[in-house]
Design an enzyme around this catalytic site. Structure first.
Site, PDB file in Angstrom:
ATOM      1  NE  ARG A 190      -3.128   1.779   2.576  1.00 25.15           N
ATOM      2  CZ  ARG A 190      -3.697   1.719   1.544  1.00 25.15           C
ATOM      3  NH1 ARG A 190      -3.708   2.715   0.576  1.00 25.15           N
ATOM      4  NH2 ARG A 190      -4.817   0.777   1.388  1.00 25.15           N
ATOM      5  NE  ARG A 193     -12.058  -1.191  -2.170  1.00 26.34           N
ATOM      6  CZ  ARG A 193     -10.998  -0.371  -2.158  1.00 26.34           C
ATOM      7  NH1 ARG A 193     -11.239   1.005  -2.210  1.00 26.34           N
ATOM      8  NH2 ARG A 193      -9.593  -0.730  -1.940  1.00 26.34           N
ATOM      9  NE  ARG A 250       0.394   1.056  -1.244  1.00 21.95           N
ATOM     10  CZ  ARG A 250      -1.019   0.914  -1.658  1.00 21.95           C
ATOM     11  NH1 ARG A 250      -1.321   1.734  -2.745  1.00 21.95           N
ATOM     12  NH2 ARG A 250      -1.962   0.285  -1.022  1.00 21.95           N
ATOM     13  NE  ARG A 259      -5.687  -3.540   0.878  1.00 16.97           N
ATOM     14  CZ  ARG A 259      -4.843  -2.841   0.422  1.00 16.97           C
ATOM     15  NH1 ARG A 259      -3.622  -3.063   1.036  1.00 16.97           N
ATOM     16  NH2 ARG A 259      -4.890  -1.841  -0.366  1.00 16.97           N
ATOM     17  CE  LYS A 306      -8.394   1.326  -6.127  1.00 13.97           C
ATOM     18  NZ  LYS A 306      -7.577   0.170  -5.828  1.00 13.97           N
TER      19      LYS A 306
HETATM   20  P1  AMP Z   1      -7.859   1.678  -0.253  1.00 14.46           P
HETATM   21  O1  AMP Z   1      -6.966   2.727   0.090  1.00 14.46           O
HETATM   22  O2  AMP Z   1      -8.678   2.057  -1.452  1.00 14.46           O
HETATM   23  O3  AMP Z   1      -6.938   0.583  -0.560  1.00 14.46           O
HETATM   24  O4  AMP Z   1      -8.785   1.290   0.995  1.00 14.46           O
HETATM   25  C1  AMP Z   1      -8.142   0.750   2.072  1.00 14.46           C
HETATM   26  C2  AMP Z   1      -9.427   0.207   2.902  1.00 14.46           C
HETATM   27  O5  AMP Z   1     -10.514   0.912   3.046  1.00 14.46           O
HETATM   28  C3  AMP Z   1      -9.975  -1.250   2.138  1.00 14.46           C
HETATM   29  O6  AMP Z   1      -9.149  -2.396   2.036  1.00 14.46           O
HETATM   30  C4  AMP Z   1     -11.029  -1.295   2.611  1.00 14.46           C
HETATM   31  O7  AMP Z   1     -10.962  -2.037   3.936  1.00 14.46           O
HETATM   32  C5  AMP Z   1     -11.572   0.326   3.071  1.00 14.46           C
HETATM   33  N1  AMP Z   1     -12.682   0.638   1.615  1.00 14.46           N
HETATM   34  C6  AMP Z   1     -11.997   1.638   0.960  1.00 14.46           C
HETATM   35  N2  AMP Z   1     -12.830   2.003   0.065  1.00 14.46           N
HETATM   36  C7  AMP Z   1     -14.110   1.192   0.201  1.00 14.46           C
HETATM   37  C8  AMP Z   1     -15.285   0.842  -0.342  1.00 14.46           C
HETATM   38  N3  AMP Z   1     -15.719   1.606  -1.402  1.00 14.46           N
HETATM   39  N4  AMP Z   1     -16.138  -0.013   0.163  1.00 14.46           N
HETATM   40  C9  AMP Z   1     -15.725  -0.732   1.039  1.00 14.46           C
HETATM   41  N5  AMP Z   1     -14.597  -0.523   1.862  1.00 14.46           N
HETATM   42  C10 AMP Z   1     -13.720   0.430   1.352  1.00 14.46           C
END
Ligand code: AMP
Length: 219
Positions: free
Chosen positions: A163, A91, A130, A174, A16
């Site tokens: 990360r 999400r 990553r 996750r 993404k």
């Molecule tokens: P990502 O970079 O999109 O993988 O997001 C990293 C982390 O941020 C996720 O594992 C969640 O803990 C949090 N997060 C990101 N976007 C959301 C969302 N829309 N709703 C809830 N938690 C989020």
């Protein structure tokens, strides 16, 4: 191309972040990643950042009300008026419903929800390799998408990091959260005739091409 309002769905590691930066740059719209907004707040050490960290470090989703306030503020900025691309939002069903209501109140509509589909075993391997550039959000993979100079960002030359939440046990948490709370969003958008599914097991260039082709009829 008219005004594009897109969102990207996909499991953690599906691509993404990579695709959103590419598509948004080409379309001239901002890429808005809730994960990036969260990581920035954590890095800044704000009170909100500390609350976010309790969830992200366990691989849990941040509560809807915290996310919604942040997203609505970001979408209200002037650069979003001609369109936007959301990466990692919504999400949950309440987030999707809130976005729908927010758009309806402004007589706006979503162009498409693009789902990047990748099997779980590929995702765990992708996350392990990553590497991430904190200032730009650009990501690499040590094997599949290496930077020009090992461990350095291609544009700024700054050090790449892993990360915290890409450790295997957090990635598995996750993926579980995704199954429980996010997977149903494909149906949410399918019944609204907005879902566009793309096979994400290919090079970033090929996935980008697939997404562009899939979006041609709607954009
Ligand atoms: P990502 O970079 O999109 O993988 O997001 C990293 C982390 O941020 C996720 O594992 C969640 O803990 C949090 N997060 C990101 N976007 C959301 C969302 N829309 N709703 C809830 N938690 C989020």
């Amino acid at each position: 191309m008219g005004e594009l309002r897109l969102l990207l769905l996909g499991k953690p590691g599906a691509g993404k972040g990579t695709q959103s930066l590419r598509i948004a740059a080409r379309a001239g719209i901002p890429a808005i990643s809730t994960g990036e907004l969260i990581r920035c707040a954590i890095a800044e050490g704000t009170e909100l950042g500390r609350r976010f960290k309790d969830y992200t470090e366990k691989g849990k989703l941040v509560p809807d009300e915290l996310i919604l306030a942040m997203v609505e503020e970001r979408l209200s900025e002037s650069d979003c008026q001609r369109g936007f691309l959301l990466d990692g939002f919504p999400r949950t069903k309440p987030q999707a419903e809130a976005l729908e209501a927010w758009l309806q109140e402004r007589a706006m509509a979503l162009t498409a929800a693009v789902s990047i589909v990748v099997p779980d075993h590929v995702l765990v391997e992708r996350a392990a390799g990553r590497r991430y550039s904190p200032s730009s959000g650009r990501t690499y993979h040590v094997k599949y998408a290496p930077p020009q100079v090992s461990g350095k960002d291609d544009v700024t030359g700054e050090d790449l990091i892993q990360r915290d939440d890409d450790r295997e046990e957090v990635v598995r948490a996750r993926l579980e959260e995704y199954q429980k709370k996010t997977a149903m969003l494909a149906d949410f958008y399918r019944v609204r005739s907005l879902l566009v599914e793309v096979d994400g097991v290919a090079s970033p260039e090929d996935v980008e091409r697939r997404i562009a082709e899939a979006l041609q009829p709607v954009s």
